[in-house]
Structures are given as C-alpha cells and as structure tokens.
Design a protein around this motif. Structure first.
Motif, PDB file in Angstrom:
ATOM      1  N   THR A   4     -31.956  -1.514  -8.223  1.00  0.00           N
ATOM      2  CA  THR A   4     -33.124  -1.835  -7.626  1.00  0.00           C
ATOM      3  C   THR A   4     -33.830  -3.476  -7.940  1.00  0.00           C
ATOM      4  OG1 THR A   4     -34.438  -1.434  -9.727  1.00  0.00           O
ATOM      5  CG2 THR A   4     -33.767   0.390  -8.296  1.00  0.00           C
ATOM      6  N   ALA A   7     -33.425  -5.410 -11.274  1.00  0.00           N
ATOM      7  CA  ALA A   7     -32.524  -4.597 -12.382  1.00  0.00           C
ATOM      8  C   ALA A   7     -31.807  -5.741 -12.984  1.00  0.00           C
ATOM      9  CB  ALA A   7     -31.603  -3.557 -11.675  1.00  0.00           C
ATOM     10  N   TYR A  55     -29.661  -8.210   0.655  1.00  0.00           N
ATOM     11  CA  TYR A  55     -30.900  -7.513   0.980  1.00  0.00           C
ATOM     12  C   TYR A  55     -31.535  -7.694   2.425  1.00  0.00           C
ATOM     13  CZ  TYR A  55     -35.504  -6.152  -0.121  1.00  0.00           C
ATOM     14  OH  TYR A  55     -36.860  -5.480  -0.563  1.00  0.00           O
ATOM     15  N   TRP A  83     -26.589  -6.060  -3.365  1.00  0.00           N
ATOM     16  CA  TRP A  83     -26.921  -4.854  -2.495  1.00  0.00           C
ATOM     17  C   TRP A  83     -25.801  -4.554  -1.468  1.00  0.00           C
ATOM     18  CZ3 TRP A  83     -31.573  -2.658  -3.255  1.00  0.00           C
ATOM     19  CH2 TRP A  83     -32.357  -3.482  -3.981  1.00  0.00           C
ATOM     20  N   GLN A 101     -28.672   0.255 -13.974  1.00  0.00           N
ATOM     21  CA  GLN A 101     -29.641   1.182 -13.884  1.00  0.00           C
ATOM     22  C   GLN A 101     -30.922   0.665 -14.863  1.00  0.00           C
ATOM     23  OE1 GLN A 101     -27.434   4.782 -15.194  1.00  0.00           O
ATOM     24  NE2 GLN A 101     -26.668   5.063 -13.022  1.00  0.00           N
TER      25      GLN A 101
END
Length: 127
Positions: A4, A7, A55, A83, A101
């Motif tokens: 995300t 991150a 992205y 991404w 994560q």
C-alpha cells in the motif's frame, strides 16, 4: 514490489542504492525519490538499479512504452517496480516478488518474498 501507499517500497530502494554505492565507495550518496511522476529512474551503481513506479501507468501499452523489456534484458542491473502487481502478465517469470505488509507498530513492516524460480530462492538462503 507490492504494498500500500506508505508501506516503505521507495525506502527499500533507497537502502538498496545506498548499499550498492557504499560497496563501490561512492563519495556522495544520491537522493533516491519515488519515480511516481517521472515513472523511471536509473541509478548507475553496481549493480545498476532501474526503479519504476507503475502506480500512475494506465495500461499495459503504456507500461511497455517505458522500455521495460529492455530493462529486464539488462543483465548488469536490477529492475525494481513499485506496483508491479498492476501488470503481472508482463513481469518475467523469474521475478522475486516482495510484498510489504504494514504491522500494528507503525515502525515495522513484514516483507513476504515469493518467486516461482527455486534457484533464486535458494540463492537468497545464502544471504
């Protein structure tokens, strides 16, 4: 790389470039920023690092227009794509996928490494 916003993907690339430059005794550390708007940055260290951010890339055609196939063929470089999961069909099968994560402690991240190529995973065990 997958994860995300916020991150730590760009920070990870900053550390890779810093390590590569320090290993080669580069005097001036280079500022590494997210290529969100430039889409591609290349750092001439050893190994050379191509840093892409997909992205804002709209589709597969635009992704290919960045010259990723030539970057993937560069045997003296690492191509790191933030991404990358937006275009999985265009990513080489020997890719090491790194998933970032978030953890409850905002200073920690869990990294999940995946690769269908067992040779690459076995090389990582030696690190």
């Amino acid at each position: 790389m997958v994860g995300t916003l916020g991150a730590g993907k760009t920070r990870f690339v900053q550390l890779l470039v810093e390590c590569a430059e320090n290993r080669n005794a580069c005097a001036e550390p280079r500022e590494v920023t997210s290529p969100t708007f430039t889409l591609l940055q290349t750092y001439d260290c050893q190994p050379r690092i191509h840093h892409l951010d997909a992205y804002r890339v709209a589709d597969e055609d635009e992704f290919l227009e960045l010259g990723v196939e030539e970057l993937f063929d560069d045997e003296n470089a690492w191509t790191i794509i933030e991404w990358a999961d937006k275009f999985p069909a265009l990513i080489p099968s020997e890719t090491l996928w790194i998933e970032f994560q978030l953890e409850p402690d905002e200073n920690l991240r869990r990294l999940v490494l995946r690769c269908p190529n067992l040779t690459i995973l076995k090389r990582l065990e030696l690190c």
